[in-house]
Design a protein around this motif. Structure first.
Motif, PDB file in Angstrom:
ATOM      1  N   ALA A  42       0.833  -1.209   0.000  1.00  0.00           N
ATOM      2  CA  ALA A  42       0.000   0.000   0.000  1.00  0.00           C
ATOM      3  C   ALA A  42       0.863   1.253   0.000  1.00  0.00           C
ATOM      4  O   ALA A  42       0.589   2.216  -0.734  1.00  0.00           O
ATOM      5  CB  ALA A  42      -0.929  -0.007   1.208  1.00  0.00           C
ATOM      6  N   ARG A  43       1.920   1.256   0.814  1.00  0.00           N
ATOM      7  CA  ARG A  43       2.795   2.436   0.848  1.00  0.00           C
ATOM      8  C   ARG A  43       3.572   2.585  -0.448  1.00  0.00           C
ATOM      9  O   ARG A  43       3.716   3.696  -0.966  1.00  0.00           O
ATOM     10  CB  ARG A  43       3.760   2.356   2.029  1.00  0.00           C
ATOM     11  CG  ARG A  43       4.707   3.543   2.105  1.00  0.00           C
ATOM     12  CD  ARG A  43       5.549   3.562   3.363  1.00  0.00           C
ATOM     13  NE  ARG A  43       4.736   3.711   4.558  1.00  0.00           N
ATOM     14  CZ  ARG A  43       5.225   4.032   5.757  1.00  0.00           C
ATOM     15  NH1 ARG A  43       6.534   4.243   5.902  1.00  0.00           N
ATOM     16  NH2 ARG A  43       4.443   4.131   6.793  1.00  0.00           N
ATOM     17  N   VAL A  44       4.048   1.484  -0.989  1.00  0.00           N
ATOM     18  CA  VAL A  44       4.823   1.553  -2.226  1.00  0.00           C
ATOM     19  C   VAL A  44       3.954   2.043  -3.375  1.00  0.00           C
ATOM     20  O   VAL A  44       4.386   2.869  -4.190  1.00  0.00           O
ATOM     21  CB  VAL A  44       5.442   0.175  -2.546  1.00  0.00           C
ATOM     22  CG1 VAL A  44       6.057   0.175  -3.934  1.00  0.00           C
ATOM     23  CG2 VAL A  44       6.495  -0.184  -1.517  1.00  0.00           C
ATOM     24  N   ILE A  45       2.712   1.543  -3.464  1.00  0.00           N
ATOM     25  CA  ILE A  45       1.809   2.009  -4.524  1.00  0.00           C
ATOM     26  C   ILE A  45       1.570   3.509  -4.390  1.00  0.00           C
ATOM     27  O   ILE A  45       1.602   4.261  -5.375  1.00  0.00           O
ATOM     28  CB  ILE A  45       0.478   1.239  -4.470  1.00  0.00           C
ATOM     29  CG1 ILE A  45       0.665  -0.191  -4.967  1.00  0.00           C
ATOM     30  CG2 ILE A  45      -0.590   1.934  -5.314  1.00  0.00           C
ATOM     31  CD1 ILE A  45      -0.596  -1.029  -4.918  1.00  0.00           C
ATOM     32  N   ALA A  46       1.329   3.958  -3.158  1.00  0.00           N
ATOM     33  CA  ALA A  46       1.078   5.385  -2.940  1.00  0.00           C
ATOM     34  C   ALA A  46       2.293   6.224  -3.310  1.00  0.00           C
ATOM     35  O   ALA A  46       2.161   7.288  -3.929  1.00  0.00           O
ATOM     36  CB  ALA A  46       0.678   5.620  -1.485  1.00  0.00           C
ATOM     37  N   LEU A  47       3.492   5.742  -2.955  1.00  0.00           N
ATOM     38  CA  LEU A  47       4.699   6.518  -3.243  1.00  0.00           C
ATOM     39  C   LEU A  47       5.038   6.504  -4.727  1.00  0.00           C
ATOM     40  O   LEU A  47       5.476   7.518  -5.278  1.00  0.00           O
ATOM     41  CB  LEU A  47       5.873   5.975  -2.429  1.00  0.00           C
ATOM     42  CG  LEU A  47       5.797   6.214  -0.925  1.00  0.00           C
ATOM     43  CD1 LEU A  47       6.991   5.591  -0.222  1.00  0.00           C
ATOM     44  CD2 LEU A  47       5.739   7.692  -0.622  1.00  0.00           C
ATOM     45  N   ILE A  48       4.841   5.371  -5.392  1.00  0.00           N
ATOM     46  CA  ILE A  48       5.108   5.316  -6.827  1.00  0.00           C
ATOM     47  C   ILE A  48       4.130   6.204  -7.582  1.00  0.00           C
ATOM     48  O   ILE A  48       4.497   6.907  -8.531  1.00  0.00           O
ATOM     49  CB  ILE A  48       5.044   3.857  -7.325  1.00  0.00           C
ATOM     50  CG1 ILE A  48       6.291   3.100  -6.848  1.00  0.00           C
ATOM     51  CG2 ILE A  48       4.939   3.803  -8.851  1.00  0.00           C
ATOM     52  CD1 ILE A  48       6.336   1.653  -7.276  1.00  0.00           C
ATOM     53  N   ALA A  49       2.862   6.204  -7.153  1.00  0.00           N
ATOM     54  CA  ALA A  49       1.877   7.083  -7.785  1.00  0.00           C
ATOM     55  C   ALA A  49       2.188   8.549  -7.539  1.00  0.00           C
ATOM     56  O   ALA A  49       1.725   9.421  -8.284  1.00  0.00           O
ATOM     57  CB  ALA A  49       0.482   6.748  -7.270  1.00  0.00           C
ATOM     58  N   ALA A  50       2.989   8.838  -6.488  1.00  0.00           N
ATOM     59  CA  ALA A  50       3.339  10.221  -6.170  1.00  0.00           C
ATOM     60  C   ALA A  50       4.519  10.729  -6.977  1.00  0.00           C
ATOM     61  O   ALA A  50       4.738  11.941  -7.050  1.00  0.00           O
ATOM     62  CB  ALA A  50       3.664  10.343  -4.683  1.00  0.00           C
ATOM     63  N   ILE A  51       5.308   9.834  -7.583  1.00  0.00           N
ATOM     64  CA  ILE A  51       6.466  10.270  -8.365  1.00  0.00           C
ATOM     65  C   ILE A  51       5.972  11.057  -9.568  1.00  0.00           C
ATOM     66  O   ILE A  51       5.144  10.564 -10.340  1.00  0.00           O
ATOM     67  CB  ILE A  51       7.307   9.062  -8.811  1.00  0.00           C
ATOM     68  CG1 ILE A  51       7.794   8.281  -7.592  1.00  0.00           C
ATOM     69  CG2 ILE A  51       8.495   9.517  -9.645  1.00  0.00           C
ATOM     70  CD1 ILE A  51       8.563   7.023  -7.943  1.00  0.00           C
ATOM     71  N   PRO A  52       6.438  12.292  -9.771  1.00  0.00           N
ATOM     72  CA  PRO A  52       5.914  13.109 -10.869  1.00  0.00           C
ATOM     73  C   PRO A  52       6.006  12.448 -12.234  1.00  0.00           C
ATOM     74  O   PRO A  52       5.112  12.601 -13.058  1.00  0.00           O
ATOM     75  CB  PRO A  52       6.796  14.371 -10.804  1.00  0.00           C
ATOM     76  CG  PRO A  52       7.193  14.464  -9.368  1.00  0.00           C
ATOM     77  CD  PRO A  52       7.350  13.040  -8.894  1.00  0.00           C
ATOM     78  N   ALA A  53       7.063  11.697 -12.496  1.00  0.00           N
ATOM     79  CA  ALA A  53       7.213  11.051 -13.796  1.00  0.00           C
ATOM     80  C   ALA A  53       6.173   9.955 -14.016  1.00  0.00           C
ATOM     81  O   ALA A  53       5.872   9.607 -15.157  1.00  0.00           O
ATOM     82  CB  ALA A  53       8.614  10.468 -13.929  1.00  0.00           C
ATOM     83  N   PHE A  54       5.616   9.392 -12.932  1.00  0.00           N
ATOM     84  CA  PHE A  54       4.641   8.307 -13.036  1.00  0.00           C
ATOM     85  C   PHE A  54       3.221   8.765 -12.740  1.00  0.00           C
ATOM     86  O   PHE A  54       2.295   7.959 -12.807  1.00  0.00           O
ATOM     87  CB  PHE A  54       4.988   7.180 -12.059  1.00  0.00           C
ATOM     88  CG  PHE A  54       6.337   6.561 -12.289  1.00  0.00           C
ATOM     89  CD1 PHE A  54       6.965   6.669 -13.510  1.00  0.00           C
ATOM     90  CD2 PHE A  54       6.992   5.880 -11.273  1.00  0.00           C
ATOM     91  CE1 PHE A  54       8.218   6.107 -13.723  1.00  0.00           C
ATOM     92  CE2 PHE A  54       8.240   5.317 -11.476  1.00  0.00           C
ATOM     93  CZ  PHE A  54       8.858   5.427 -12.714  1.00  0.00           C
ATOM     94  N   ALA A  55       3.045  10.043 -12.386  1.00  0.00           N
ATOM     95  CA  ALA A  55       1.746  10.488 -11.886  1.00  0.00           C
ATOM     96  C   ALA A  55       0.733  10.721 -12.993  1.00  0.00           C
ATOM     97  O   ALA A  55      -0.465  10.746 -12.739  1.00  0.00           O
ATOM     98  CB  ALA A  55       1.917  11.765 -11.067  1.00  0.00           C
ATOM     99  N   GLY A  56       1.178  10.942 -14.214  1.00  0.00           N
ATOM    100  CA  GLY A  56       0.254  11.262 -15.293  1.00  0.00           C
ATOM    101  C   GLY A  56      -0.497  10.055 -15.798  1.00  0.00           C
ATOM    102  O   GLY A  56      -0.186   8.907 -15.493  1.00  0.00           O
ATOM    103  N   ILE A  57      -1.500  10.335 -16.627  1.00  0.00           N
ATOM    104  CA  ILE A  57      -2.318   9.253 -17.179  1.00  0.00           C
ATOM    105  C   ILE A  57      -1.617   8.545 -18.326  1.00  0.00           C
ATOM    106  O   ILE A  57      -2.119   7.542 -18.831  1.00  0.00           O
ATOM    107  CB  ILE A  57      -3.682   9.790 -17.657  1.00  0.00           C
ATOM    108  CG1 ILE A  57      -3.475  10.814 -18.792  1.00  0.00           C
ATOM    109  CG2 ILE A  57      -4.462  10.405 -16.519  1.00  0.00           C
ATOM    110  CD1 ILE A  57      -4.751  11.250 -19.442  1.00  0.00           C
ATOM    111  N   GLN A  58      -0.445   9.080 -18.781  1.00  0.00           N
ATOM    112  CA  GLN A  58       0.251   8.414 -19.868  1.00  0.00           C
ATOM    113  C   GLN A  58       0.828   7.075 -19.426  1.00  0.00           C
ATOM    114  O   GLN A  58       1.122   6.229 -20.271  1.00  0.00           O
ATOM    115  CB  GLN A  58       1.364   9.307 -20.429  1.00  0.00           C
ATOM    116  CG  GLN A  58       2.536   9.540 -19.497  1.00  0.00           C
ATOM    117  CD  GLN A  58       2.311  10.728 -18.594  1.00  0.00           C
ATOM    118  OE1 GLN A  58       1.196  11.187 -18.454  1.00  0.00           O
ATOM    119  NE2 GLN A  58       3.373  11.247 -18.004  1.00  0.00           N
ATOM    120  N   MET A  59       1.009   6.863 -18.124  1.00  0.00           N
ATOM    121  CA  MET A  59       1.423   5.561 -17.597  1.00  0.00           C
ATOM    122  C   MET A  59       0.187   4.855 -17.056  1.00  0.00           C
ATOM    123  O   MET A  59      -0.483   5.365 -16.151  1.00  0.00           O
ATOM    124  CB  MET A  59       2.479   5.721 -16.509  1.00  0.00           C
ATOM    125  CG  MET A  59       2.935   4.392 -15.914  1.00  0.00           C
ATOM    126  SD  MET A  59       4.374   4.537 -14.842  1.00  0.00           S
ATOM    127  CE  MET A  59       5.656   4.848 -16.043  1.00  0.00           C
TER     128      MET A  59
END
Length: 259
Positions: free
Chosen positions: A19-36
């Motif tokens: 749960a924490r890893v998913i939240a932190l990865i989703a917070a990374i600006p490079a991964f936050a957009g809908i293109q991923m």
């Protein structure tokens, strides 16, 4: 009830870690957009959790948790990721704010394009400087520090309830105010030169009334703005590097205040 070869406490610990890893990865600006896509984010989070779980195991709860306790911890982990995502996006929000101000002063007030990261219409210059900031973010390998911050976050803040009674809210307000200051810093060189240009054009209009200053100001402002942005690109990159380095420190400091 335990799954085959997997004790219940370890399964719960892994799910908390996930749960924490998913939240932190989703917070990374490079991964936050809908293109991923969500499938890529979840797959990356699952594989990262499997690799990091042995290092995080000493900080996870040792006893089996009830369903209510487990649900509360999951909500706290997701909330922690949302707060970290907010801090991570502040630098990019400041860059976007500065780019919007520059675009309006250049005469690009109506030139908006679709931003795939935020799914919103942004000004042309705002999107341009956003892409520059994202390229700087990736070229400096700042996204790799997030994976190090995941393990460091467990040392500073093991799974538990968030505590907002301390200085965490004040720290968030300080970081939010810093965002506007940073936006002004990004746009200041261009704004100063455009202000001087408009001052000179105003004087010329008084001296030569037949001069069409309104038509002349459009290409002149655009050319000067792009010239100043190009000349200050190295300084802008240095400011971004400083802010990105500080951003990881701010995230860890906030975790310490939330504990």
């Amino acid at each position: 009830m335990d799954l085959p070869f997997i004790p219940l406490d370890q399964l719960q610990g892994y799910l908390l870690c996930l749960a924490r890893v998913i939240a932190l990865i989703a917070a990374i600006p490079a991964f936050a957009g809908i293109q991923m896509t969500a499938q890529i984010k979840i797959g990356l989070a699952v594989m990262t959790s499997l690799l990091l779980f042995p290092a995080m195991l000493p900080y996870t709860p040792k006893a089996s948790l009830s369903l209510t306790e487990f649900g509360l911890l999951i909500v706290n982990e997701v909330l922690l990721g949302a707060i970290i995502g907010l801090i991570s996006q502040m630098v990019f929000a400041a860059v976007s704010f500065g780019g919007t101000v520059i675009g309006y002063q250049m005469g690009f007030a109506a030139a908006n394009i679709f931003d795939p990261q935020t799914t919103q219409q942004l000004s042309l210059i705002s999107q341009f400087v956003n892409i520059l900031a994202l390229l700087a973010f990736l070229s400096l390998d700042i996204h790799q520090y997030y994976f190090r911050a995941i393990i460091e976050s467990y040392r500073l803040f093991p799974p538990g309830l968030l505590d907002f009674s301390g200085n965490a809210v004040a720290e968030l307000m300080r970081l939010a105010s810093r965002m506007f200051v940073l936006g002004v810093q990004f746009s200041a060189p261009v704004l100063v030169l455009l202000l001087l240009t408009n001052l000179v054009l105003g004087l010329l209009a008084r001296v030569f009334p037949q001069l069409n200053v309104f038509i002349l100001s459009f290409p002149l402002n655009i050319g000067i703005a792009f010239l100043v942005m190009g000349l200050t690109l190295a300084a802008t990159f240095s400011v971004l590097r400083r802010e990105f380095d500080t951003m990881i420190e701010n995230i860890l400091q906030l975790m310490h205040l939330l504990h």
